[in-house]
Design an enzyme around this catalytic site. Structure first.
Site, mmCIF file in Angstrom:
data_model
loop_
_atom_site.group_PDB
_atom_site.id
_atom_site.type_symbol
_atom_site.label_atom_id
_atom_site.label_comp_id
_atom_site.label_asym_id
_atom_site.label_seq_id
_atom_site.Cartn_x
_atom_site.Cartn_y
_atom_site.Cartn_z
ATOM 1 N N CYS A 2 0.846 -1.188 0.000
ATOM 2 C CA CYS A 2 0.000 0.000 0.000
ATOM 3 C C CYS A 2 0.880 1.235 0.000
ATOM 4 C CB CYS A 2 -0.871 -0.015 1.250
ATOM 5 S SG CYS A 2 0.131 -0.056 2.762
ATOM 6 N N ARG A 52 -4.921 1.746 0.406
ATOM 7 C CA ARG A 52 -4.895 0.286 0.476
ATOM 8 C C ARG A 52 -4.937 -0.410 -0.881
ATOM 9 N NH1 ARG A 52 -9.222 -3.936 3.322
ATOM 10 N NH2 ARG A 52 -7.733 -5.665 3.487
ATOM 11 N N LEU A 53 -4.056 -1.399 -1.018
ATOM 12 C CA LEU A 53 -4.104 -2.359 -2.107
ATOM 13 C C LEU A 53 -4.468 -3.700 -1.494
ATOM 14 C CD1 LEU A 53 -3.542 -2.995 -5.139
ATOM 15 C CD2 LEU A 53 -1.190 -3.532 -4.466
ATOM 16 N N VAL A 56 -3.720 -9.273 1.071
ATOM 17 C CA VAL A 56 -3.920 -10.260 2.130
ATOM 18 C C VAL A 56 -5.077 -9.780 3.009
ATOM 19 C CG1 VAL A 56 -2.900 -11.446 4.097
ATOM 20 C CG2 VAL A 56 -1.487 -10.929 2.094
ATOM 21 N N ASN A 80 3.184 -0.565 5.275
ATOM 22 C CA ASN A 80 3.241 -1.139 3.940
ATOM 23 C C ASN A 80 4.069 -2.400 4.093
ATOM 24 O OD1 ASN A 80 3.609 -1.664 1.231
ATOM 25 N ND2 ASN A 80 4.975 0.049 0.866
ATOM 26 N N ILE A 276 8.044 -8.308 -21.966
ATOM 27 C CA ILE A 276 7.877 -7.128 -22.807
ATOM 28 C C ILE A 276 9.166 -6.848 -23.554
ATOM 29 C CG2 ILE A 276 8.571 -5.471 -21.006
ATOM 30 C CD1 ILE A 276 6.375 -3.589 -22.164
ATOM 31 N N SER A 348 9.714 -11.123 -9.240
ATOM 32 C CA SER A 348 10.724 -10.621 -10.161
ATOM 33 C C SER A 348 12.117 -11.032 -9.678
ATOM 34 C CB SER A 348 10.603 -9.095 -10.276
ATOM 35 O OG SER A 348 11.402 -8.585 -11.314
#
Length: 619
Positions: A2, A52-53, A56, A80, A276, A348
């Site tokens: 977040c 907020r993202l 969980v 975060n 990409i 990643s």
């Protein structure tokens, strides 16, 4: 993950201060587009804002800031974070108490209530975080950042004496007279007024040179554990795949071991990989082959040089730096596509080049001591370089990046390995087949021919910088564009406009000009790393070769005679044994062993993006 913001000890109009906090937090709302919450202390002097993202515990119960109410005063916190050992902490330290949410972030305040303001609190956490805790019982507060600075974090001072914290500096520049990045592995206590390191492994000292022989089995098992724990998610998860060693190993381990994860989003369906590049770029070809070998659902995107140039203004605003732009642009474009497909979390491969000495300039390391010291310097500054890019470019679209190679336990093992085992020596073949190229012991750790993690041609594919791998024309196009838009008058006066370390190329003049427009303060400039670099080195390594003096070129192509792409003629032996073979060559035997038809030129599970942006099946 977040975006968090804290304003502590603010003075003046209470309502006006709240408006300032909300406006400042909005500057980083892209990090948490799902909801916004602002907490205000009873006396109006302290604020915590949370963008907020949902990853969980996506329910309302997982919404921050969290609070523990006590008769003496409340403990309130926002962070975060991704805490991978939260279940262990709940069981062994919190007696399986019902915290009202399954959010991993919830455990931190309860640990603080039990342990108090101490280093042990942060050392017990296995994960990444940027955290602020406000203790209403004492009136004090605590702030801390994870060991390697994976979570971006800044702090500053307001004109009224207040202290502000934020995930991104853009949320501070209007309210703070000065600000800087909050250092990784540190905590600050308002009670003592001291900033101190809580993360103290022996390897962070460049003067400590390890001598432990490489343990290939331990390296393999530790990396598998690091990857599996990062599959924790209540939201869809994917993997960035360039087709190089690092991202391919992450993808391979995730595919093979996802069923070992206790809390992955979906253990029973194929994982998605994403790549990409410019049309025909090395990374697209290599990633396509790796995806086929692993059996992932692969998505391949292309971009043009012009699209990359069009993204510069927004990209630099998001990453808050004029370094790492070449690599950040394709990552920025790619993660927008990923988010549009409903993916919120990606794995990643950042960190391997720093820990193992994977950059091509390490070919010139004069001895094991200097080799090791350079890896330490690279890791210690990583929060300003690749980690910053990997965090902020995807978070521009609300996508969280996880990096297994920077796991604390894995680094403890790798960075205490004898650097002589890591050093590059193309004149020897320790296994009788492969020259000792970059990251040799990592490659050897996963060289399991009876049940291969990767095809041999990928496992021993030489290093490409991401900005090169997406297509050399991208870097060349950026340079040509800068030459065309930076006038000779501007260039001649560069030392007047940028008196502190004037740019030495028009590319950097352009990027720094954009940065200065977004972030004009001296504090902002000082958050950006400075100094010369050759092929991603620190300034110290410039001394390894006289020809590098006064150079600043981060591309791997700067290493003439080392990188395959720069070699006019390769040895017949190298071409034959596949060590330096084109990444388009796939190990047919390995494909056959894994039950796939080596003659099948198409991918079983791939989609491509055509010019109109629609996903279409590969035919």
């Amino acid at each position: 993950m977040c975006g968090i913001l804290a304003a502590l000890g603010v003075q003046g109009d209470r309502k006006g201060n709240r408006v300032k906090v909300v406006r400042a937090s909005k500057q980083q709302r892209h990090r948490g587009p799902d909801s916004t919450t602002v907490w205000e202390s009873k006396d109006g002097s302290k604020f915590l804002a949370f963008e907020r993202l949902n990853i969980v515990d996506a329910t309302e119960a997982g919404r921050q800031p969290f609070t523990i109410e006590t008769p003496e005063g409340d403990i309130t916190w926002a962070l975060n974070s991704e805490i991978y050992n939260q279940e262990e902490v709940r069981e062994n330290m919190l007696d399986n108490a019902d915290l009202g949410t399954t959010s991993d972030s919830a455990i931190v305040g309860h640990m603080y209530a039990k342990l108090g303001d101490c280093n042990e609190l942060w050392n017990r956490l296995d994960g990444i975080f940027a955290c602020v805790i406000v203790d209403g019982r004492t009136g004090h507060f605590v702030a801390a950042r994870d060991a390697m600075g994976i979570c971006s974090f800044y702090w500053g001072k307001g004109s009224d004496g207040s202290i502000w914290f934020a995930s991104e500096l853009k949320s501070l520049q209007e309210n703070c007279e000065t600000f800087e990045f909050f250092p990784p592995g540190h905590r600050y206590s308002s009670k003592t007024g001291k900033l101190e390191r809580w993360y103290n492994p022996s390897w962070v000292d460049v003067n400590v040179i390890p001598s432990q022989p490489a343990d290939l089995k331990a390296i393999r098992e530790s990396f598998i554990a690091a990857t599996v724990k990062r599959l924790m998610s209540d939201a869809p998860l994917g993997m960035l795949l360039s087709g190089g060693l690092d991202s391919s190993l992450v993808a391979s381990v995730a595919v093979r071991h996802i069923k070992d994860s206790r809390n992955a989003y979906d253990k029973h369906h194929k994982l998605h990989t994403f790549s990409i590049g410019l049309p025909g770029s090395p990374d697209l070809k290599a990633a396509r082959q790796v995806a086929k070998f692993l059996g992932t659902i692969h998505h391949e995107f292309t971009f043009t040089v012009q699209e990359g140039l069009d993204a510069l203004e927004d990209l630099i605003w998001h990453i808050e730096s004029f370094e790492q732009v070449r690599a950040a642009v394709p990552m920025y474009i790619l993660t927008r596509k990923i988010k549009a497909m409903g993916i919120k979390v990606v794995l990643s491969g950042e960190g391997a080049d720093e820990a193992f000495g994977g950059y091509l300039f390490f070919h010139k390391a004069p001895n094991p001591k200097e080799y090791h010291q350079e890896t330490v310097r690279l890791l210690n500054r990583l929060h300003q370089w690749d980690v910053l890019r990997a965090n902020k470019a995807p978070f521009a679209w609300g996508v969280e990046t996880r990096v297994p190679f920077l796991d604390k336990d894995f680094l403890e093992l790798v960075m205490n390995t004898d650097p002589a085992d890591k050093m590059i020596d193309l004149s020897v073949m320790p296994d009788g087949k492969h020259p000792k190229i970059e990251k040799y012991i990592l490659r050897q750790a996963f060289d399991t021919p009876d049940d291969p993690y990767l095809p041999d041609s990928v496992l021993y594919r030489q290093k490409e910088a991401f900005s090169d791998g997406v297509g050399y024309s991208w870097v060349d196009g950026l340079k040509e564009y800068a030459e065309s838009v930076v006038t000779e008058e501007e260039w001649a006066a560069r030392a007047e406009r940028f008196p502190e370390q004037p740019p030495i190329t028009k590319e950097y003049y352009l990027l720094r000009s954009i940065f200065q427009k977004h972030f004009p303060s001296k504090s902002a400039y000082e958050t950006v790393p400075r100094g010369l670099s050759i092929a991603c080195s620190t300034p110290h390594a410039i001394a390894w070769d006289e020809s590098w003096a006064n150079s600043h070129e981060i591309s791997g192509r700067a290493m003439a005679g080392v990188h395959v792409a720069s070699q006019a003629n390769g040895s017949a032996e190298a071409a034959t044994n596949g060590v330096f073979a084109s990444p388009s060559v796939i190990d047919l035997k390995a494909n056959t062993q894994r039950g796939r038809n080596p003659d099948d030129g198409g991918l079983d599970n791939v989609s491509r993006v055509l010019g109109d942006g629609h996903l279409t099946p590969d035919v």
